[in-house]
Design a protein around this motif. Structure first.
Motif, short mmCIF file in Angstrom:
data_model
loop_
_atom_site.label_atom_id
_atom_site.label_comp_id
_atom_site.label_asym_id
_atom_site.label_seq_id
_atom_site.Cartn_x
_atom_site.Cartn_y
_atom_site.Cartn_z
N LEU A 78 -1.32 -5.71 -8.37
CA LEU A 78 -0.93 -7.04 -7.89
C LEU A 78 -2.12 -7.95 -7.62
CD1 LEU A 78 2.02 -6.17 -5.48
CD2 LEU A 78 2.06 -6.66 -7.93
N LYS A 81 -1.95 -11.88 -7.07
CA LYS A 81 -0.61 -12.27 -6.66
C LYS A 81 -0.57 -12.54 -5.15
CE LYS A 81 1.30 -11.65 -10.75
NZ LYS A 81 1.88 -12.77 -11.54
N LEU A 141 1.59 -3.43 0.00
CA LEU A 141 1.31 -4.47 -0.99
C LEU A 141 -0.19 -4.73 -1.10
CD1 LEU A 141 4.18 -6.99 -0.17
CD2 LEU A 141 3.99 -5.53 -2.20
N ALA A 146 -2.46 -7.18 -3.68
CA ALA A 146 -1.84 -8.47 -3.38
C ALA A 146 -2.49 -9.13 -2.17
CB ALA A 146 -0.35 -8.30 -3.13
#
Length: 301
Positions: A78, A81, A141, A146
């Motif tokens: 990720l 993101k 995450l 991320a």
């Protein structure tokens, strides 16, 4: 947390021969340190993410920090993101009735700034549940690279934010995905989780037409991953058993400009669901399911 002191040359001490007592003390210290590291790595007894305090962008024993930013390091699936996590309600709302009861514009009409949320029959509050789940999700995450932002972190701010501000936080972050975490307060006997997605709204400050499609995709992927990881079935009391519901009366969705969904993780007023929601081990499973759903959506977006 490790600390490195000022970099200067330390005078070299005299060398002594190590006797049996010194060797024994060294072994004891090394063993204690190893035991602490193992405990931190595997997590606490309730399944809480003990490694959160050393994860990138986190601080403190429970991984809490300010709600404005919470960024991750380097690589991962990720990387690049941005995910906004919105823990439903706020533990401090109960002490600020005047502030949370004021009306705000959600496009289609006006609603209360926020509410206190529900609780289990034993008194475990929804706001505490959502904040704990948000912390667990943030760690997972961030490990995938991320950048994660929370709309609040319990004591920052001490109440709210209002539902319109929660949407604006996601918009300002240009989030690739946003999720609002909740638990329902339906009648006893009603069980299961459901995902709430935005309907098409174009009124006042609200215009969801561009996010309806991607939000539906996010909701569908989230539903599947959440069910797999937790073993829970979709709600049996709404959504016709699909686990997917569309609404146009929620300011957090109406005012969003980025893909966003609400997740009602279970019914706090049902004793079977409440037993899950109050379990730290189950909340860790829930966090994994949510993380997997978001990752699946972002990999395809």
């Amino acid at each position: 947390m490790s600390y490195r002191g000022p970099e200067f040359d330390v005078p070299q001490p005299r060398r002594f021969r190590h006797g049996p007592l010194a060797v024994a003390l060294a072994v004891l210290v090394a063993g204690a340190l190893l035991g602490w590291l193992v405990y931190e790595g595997v997590g606490g007894a309730d399944g809480s993410p003990r490694a959160a305090s050393s994860a990138p962008g986190l601080s403190g024993d429970d991984g809490k920090r300010g709600a404005d930013t919470s960024s991750a390091a380097g690589g991962g699936a990720l990387r690049g993101k941005v995910v906004v996590i919105d823990p439903g309600h706020n533990p401090g709302n109960v002490r600020h009735p005047a502030e949370i009861n004021r009306q705000v514009d959600i496009g289609t009409n006006r609603k209360e700034c926020d509410t206190t949320g529900t609780s289990t029959n034993a008194g475990y509050p929804e706001a505490k549940f959502t904040l704990d789940l948000a912390h667990r999700l943030r760690v997972l995450l961030q490990r995938e690279g991320a950048t994660v932002k929370l709309t609040h972190d319990g004591d920052s701010p001490p109440w709210g934010p209002c539902v319109d501000e929660r949407a604006r936080i996601g918009n300002a972050a240009h989030a690739d995905a946003a999720i609002s975490l909740h638990a329902d307060g339906s009648a006893a006997g009603n069980r299961g989780f459901h995902v709430i997605m935005p309907g098409a709204v174009h009124a006042g400050a609200a215009d969801t037409r561009r996010i309806v499609g991607p939000s539906h995709e996010l909701g569908t992927r989230l539903k599947g991953a959440f069910a797999r990881e937790t073993g829970e079935a979709p709600a049996d009391y709404l959504g016709e058993g699909t686990g997917l519901v569309t609404r146009t009366d929620l300011g957090g969705l109406n005012l969003s400009k980025v893909p966003k969904v609400f997740l009602e993780c279970g019914n706090m007023r049902d004793s079977t669901d409440a037993a899950l929601l109050t379990s730290g081990a189950w909340r860790q499973k829930a966090a994994r399911g949510i993380s997997e759903g978001i990752m699946s959506f972002l990999r395809e977006s």
